[in-house]
Design a protein around this motif. Structure first.
Motif, mmCIF file in Angstrom:
data_model
loop_
_atom_site.group_PDB
_atom_site.id
_atom_site.type_symbol
_atom_site.label_atom_id
_atom_site.label_comp_id
_atom_site.label_asym_id
_atom_site.label_seq_id
_atom_site.Cartn_x
_atom_site.Cartn_y
_atom_site.Cartn_z
ATOM 1 N N ILE A 142 0.854 -1.189 0.000
ATOM 2 C CA ILE A 142 0.000 0.000 0.000
ATOM 3 C C ILE A 142 0.890 1.239 0.000
ATOM 4 O O ILE A 142 1.737 1.411 0.869
ATOM 5 C CB ILE A 142 -0.941 0.015 1.216
ATOM 6 N N ASN A 143 0.691 2.092 -0.988
ATOM 7 C CA ASN A 143 1.558 3.247 -1.200
ATOM 8 C C ASN A 143 0.995 4.476 -0.487
ATOM 9 O O ASN A 143 0.032 5.085 -0.946
ATOM 10 C CB ASN A 143 1.683 3.512 -2.700
ATOM 11 N N MET A 144 1.619 4.841 0.621
ATOM 12 C CA MET A 144 1.194 6.029 1.373
ATOM 13 C C MET A 144 2.236 7.147 1.271
ATOM 14 O O MET A 144 2.190 8.100 2.056
ATOM 15 C CB MET A 144 0.979 5.673 2.850
ATOM 16 N N GLY A 145 3.136 7.040 0.308
ATOM 17 C CA GLY A 145 4.205 8.027 0.213
ATOM 18 C C GLY A 145 4.233 8.848 -1.057
ATOM 19 O O GLY A 145 4.750 9.963 -1.058
ATOM 20 N N SER A 146 3.685 8.349 -2.161
ATOM 21 C CA SER A 146 3.768 9.063 -3.436
ATOM 22 C C SER A 146 2.769 10.209 -3.494
ATOM 23 O O SER A 146 1.688 10.144 -2.913
ATOM 24 C CB SER A 146 3.517 8.104 -4.603
ATOM 25 N N TYR A 147 3.150 11.260 -4.250
ATOM 26 C CA TYR A 147 2.270 12.428 -4.405
ATOM 27 C C TYR A 147 1.222 12.180 -5.492
ATOM 28 O O TYR A 147 1.003 13.011 -6.375
ATOM 29 C CB TYR A 147 3.087 13.665 -4.794
ATOM 30 N N SER A 414 -10.976 14.411 -1.368
ATOM 31 C CA SER A 414 -11.438 15.186 -0.215
ATOM 32 C C SER A 414 -12.009 14.282 0.873
ATOM 33 O O SER A 414 -11.709 14.452 2.064
ATOM 34 C CB SER A 414 -12.486 16.209 -0.664
ATOM 35 N N GLU A 415 -12.803 13.300 0.468
ATOM 36 C CA GLU A 415 -13.399 12.382 1.440
ATOM 37 C C GLU A 415 -12.332 11.520 2.110
ATOM 38 O O GLU A 415 -12.377 11.301 3.333
ATOM 39 C CB GLU A 415 -14.445 11.489 0.744
ATOM 40 N N ASN A 416 -11.372 11.031 1.336
ATOM 41 C CA ASN A 416 -10.302 10.206 1.902
ATOM 42 C C ASN A 416 -9.454 11.000 2.898
ATOM 43 O O ASN A 416 -9.069 10.483 3.952
ATOM 44 C CB ASN A 416 -9.402 9.664 0.786
ATOM 45 N N THR A 417 -9.171 12.259 2.543
ATOM 46 C CA THR A 417 -8.373 13.110 3.430
ATOM 47 C C THR A 417 -9.081 13.337 4.752
ATOM 48 O O THR A 417 -8.498 13.174 5.829
ATOM 49 C CB THR A 417 -8.080 14.460 2.750
ATOM 50 N N ARG A 421 -7.666 11.623 8.344
ATOM 51 C CA ARG A 421 -7.272 12.510 9.433
ATOM 52 C C ARG A 421 -8.155 12.290 10.665
ATOM 53 O O ARG A 421 -7.654 12.252 11.803
ATOM 54 C CB ARG A 421 -7.359 13.971 8.978
ATOM 55 N N ARG A 422 -9.439 12.148 10.450
ATOM 56 C CA ARG A 422 -10.351 11.939 11.588
ATOM 57 C C ARG A 422 -10.048 10.621 12.277
ATOM 58 O O ARG A 422 -10.052 10.529 13.511
ATOM 59 C CB ARG A 422 -11.800 11.964 11.110
ATOM 60 N N LYS A 423 -9.744 9.598 11.486
ATOM 61 C CA LYS A 423 -9.458 8.277 12.043
ATOM 62 C C LYS A 423 -8.215 8.318 12.939
ATOM 63 O O LYS A 423 -8.217 7.757 14.043
ATOM 64 C CB LYS A 423 -9.241 7.281 10.900
ATOM 65 N N LEU A 424 -7.172 8.985 12.478
ATOM 66 C CA LEU A 424 -5.950 9.066 13.274
ATOM 67 C C LEU A 424 -6.175 9.862 14.560
ATOM 68 O O LEU A 424 -5.656 9.502 15.621
ATOM 69 C CB LEU A 424 -4.821 9.695 12.457
ATOM 70 N N LEU A 492 -7.268 2.533 3.722
ATOM 71 C CA LEU A 492 -7.069 3.507 4.787
ATOM 72 C C LEU A 492 -7.366 2.895 6.148
ATOM 73 O O LEU A 492 -6.679 3.200 7.130
ATOM 74 C CB LEU A 492 -7.949 4.734 4.544
ATOM 75 N N ASN A 493 -8.379 2.040 6.221
ATOM 76 C CA ASN A 493 -8.681 1.363 7.488
ATOM 77 C C ASN A 493 -7.539 0.438 7.898
ATOM 78 O O ASN A 493 -7.165 0.361 9.065
ATOM 79 C CB ASN A 493 -9.975 0.567 7.366
ATOM 80 N N THR A 494 -6.991 -0.270 6.910
ATOM 81 C CA THR A 494 -5.868 -1.179 7.189
ATOM 82 C C THR A 494 -4.673 -0.413 7.716
ATOM 83 O O THR A 494 -4.050 -0.791 8.713
ATOM 84 C CB THR A 494 -5.469 -1.936 5.912
ATOM 85 N N VAL A 495 -4.360 0.693 7.061
ATOM 86 C CA VAL A 495 -3.208 1.497 7.456
ATOM 87 C C VAL A 495 -3.399 2.052 8.863
ATOM 88 O O VAL A 495 -2.514 1.945 9.720
ATOM 89 C CB VAL A 495 -2.980 2.639 6.452
ATOM 90 N N SER A 496 -4.558 2.658 9.140
ATOM 91 C CA SER A 496 -4.784 3.259 10.456
ATOM 92 C C SER A 496 -4.807 2.203 11.555
ATOM 93 O O SER A 496 -4.314 2.436 12.661
ATOM 94 C CB SER A 496 -6.096 4.047 10.447
#
Length: 520
Positions: A142-147, A414-417, A421-424, A492-496
């Motif tokens: 899962i790529n959480m680093g690329s722009y 926008s929804e993912n952002t 953020r809310r999850k963290l 996103l759930n997996t990452v958080s």
């Protein structure tokens, strides 16, 4: 707990948050969170760096007497009377601290850097001085680093198909500069589209985003000019300002009181010694600050710029395509007039999945840059398939492809952002920046956690970017996540969830790794 804060469900104004000082200029609430480092964590972080420094000097002593093998570059004995080529002390941090966690960076990727990617597996047998490829590939990371904000980093779909056709027609390279034989019709089409997208009179594209700043700012200002630069501006802006020979003064990050004081002093006192008026005052800011996740206070900056008759240079490298209801950047996000920004700069490397940068503004400005910019006069023209990627992706964002794909991606980003953020925050993590910024820094603080976090996440098939000193203040090491429209809610759930689990295990790993890093 030591590394967590209590769950926060809403942002309130406090001394640790960047609060709006002139709310009448904003059409919606604007609040950014920058929590102060807890005292105990700060003390332990300084202790960690102190221990590593002490053992670093011990290792250098052992290397000097050949007790430990020295793998750093050094002068030969017959060159000892020459000026030193390698500054030994300046490389202390690199060889004794950075080298221990070097495996977290420069990882080879062997796939499209989309929502998931494949990494080439590598190992080191000499504490990260050298690496060997094992021949294996780590799949589906899962790529959480690329722009890849809008998910246009892909090898299938309309953009890829159009780039292939462009390659067949024009080839890959141009082999000349724009002012000679490298000006193709596809370049002019792209620049006209960019100007229309930004809402400005004209625009000009460049083959490299970094050079768009570093080579054009010297063409805009010079001796007798004043540049007011945000303290967290990108290295390309800093380099461009230094190359311009202008006087540079730095204001506190996103602090309008600091900026106004510098503007007022510049008007009152003028140039040093002579006290003549400055030929030009240029305010240089970014749309989204890539290490903090903060958004520039553009309405207030524009108000100050108008009040003190200065010019404004806006770098939208991270904000173009990622902010605003139409994806047109921070100007669109605040609902402002593009004409209020004198120089609009951005890159195609993030939201558009391409390469290069642009500058937009009045026609007189662009015509001037075509004849005076080093990047325009001496650099090879942009590759045709890259230009086609920009054209196709931009038309999709604008809805000119006849579909709603662009609007859907903007909404999904926008929804993912907001969700991530809310999850963290609900899990109690300390994160920086604006709620609408797709750049999400999560604080790690301690040096041992930088390496541990990156390695442990990769073990769980998640690729992250970890950042520490000197790229950040010494007590503000962090993991930086870039959200994409291509990320699914499951990703996103997996990452958080894994972050949540790691937060506990890292407390134990922290002390183990601090011992390991001092072991020689």
């Amino acid at each position: 707990m030591l590394f967590r804060r209590q769950p926060v469900h809403s942002l309130k104004c406090s001394e640790n948050q960047n609060v709006t000082h002139n709310p009448s200029l904003y059409k919606k609430p604007f609040a950014e969170s920058f929590e102060e480092t807890p005292l105990l964590v700060a003390v332990l972080t300084y202790m960690g760096y102190g221990i590593l420094t002490i053992f670093g000097y011990l290792r250098d002593f052992l290397r000097h007497w050949n007790i430990e093998k020295c793998q750093v570059a050094r002068e030969r004995e017959e060159q000892k009377d020459f000026v030193p080529l390698y500054q030994d002390f300046e490389n202390f941090y690199t060889r004794n601290l950075y080298m221990r966690i070097r495996d977290n960076w420069n990882r080879p990727i062997c796939s499209v850097p989309g929502a998931k990617m494949d990494l080439v597996e590598r190992v080191s047998h000499d504490y990260n001085w050298t690496f060997e490829h094992t021949g294996k590939v780590v799949k589906e990371v899962i790529n959480m680093g690329s722009y890849n904000y809008l998910g246009f980093a892909e090898n299938v779909g309309a953009c890829a198909d159009a780039a292939i056709e462009s390659t067949k027609k024009y080839g890959v390279g141009v082999g000349s500069t724009r002012c000679e034989l490298g000006n193709l019709d596809i370049h002019e089409e792209m620049e006209q589209l960019v100007a229309r997208f930004l809402g400005v009179e004209s625009s000009m594209a460049f083959g490299m985003g970094f050079a768009t700043n570093s080579m054009n700012i010297p063409a805009l200002t010079g001796k007798g000019c004043l540049i007011l630069s945000d303290e967290l501006n990108h290295a390309s802006l800093v380099l461009g300002a230094r190359l311009s020979a202008s006087t540079i003064r730095v204001f506190k990050h996103n602090n309008m009181q600091s900026l106004e004081k510098l503007l007022r002093d510049a008007i009152v006192h003028g140039q040093p010694r002579t006290h003549r008026p400055w030929k030009k005052i240029l305010i240089v800011v970014e749309g989204i600050y890539s290490m903090e996740g903060s958004i520039v206070r553009l309405p207030e900056v524009i108000a100050l710029k108008k009040r003190y008759k200065a010019y404004l240079y806006l770098d939208e490298a991270h904000s173009i395509g990622a902010l605003g209801p139409n994806g047109r950047g921070v100007v669109d996000y605040f609902g402002l007039d593009p004409k209020d920004v004198d120089i609009m700069m951005g890159t195609f490397t993030k939201s558009f999945g391409a390469a290069g940068g642009y500058i937009g503004g009045k026609k007189e400005l662009i015509d001037y840059l075509r004849n005076h910019s080093h990047s325009a006069l001496y650099a090879t023209s942009m590759s045709p398939p890259v230009a086609q990627q920009i054209i196709t992706s931009m038309k999709i964002i604008m809805g000119e492809d006849g579909t709603t794909l662009g609007a859907d991606r903007l909404r999904q980003l926008s929804e993912n952002t907001t969700y991530f953020r809310r999850k963290l925050r609900e899990m109690g993590f300390i994160i920086y920046g604006n709620d609408d910024s797709p750049v999400v820094p999560m604080m790690l603080y301690m040096p041992a956690k930088i390496g541990a976090f990156g390695r442990e996440m990769l073990k769980r098939n998640i690729g992250t970017v970890v950042v520490g000193f000197p790229a950040t203040p010494i007590i503000e090491s962090r993991a930086r996540f870039c959200i994409s429209a291509a990320h699914t809610r499951e990703m996103l759930n997996t990452v958080s969830y894994i972050y949540h689990i790691l937060q506990y295990s890292l407390k134990i790993l922290l002390f183990l790794l601090m011992w390991e890093q001092t072991n020689f």
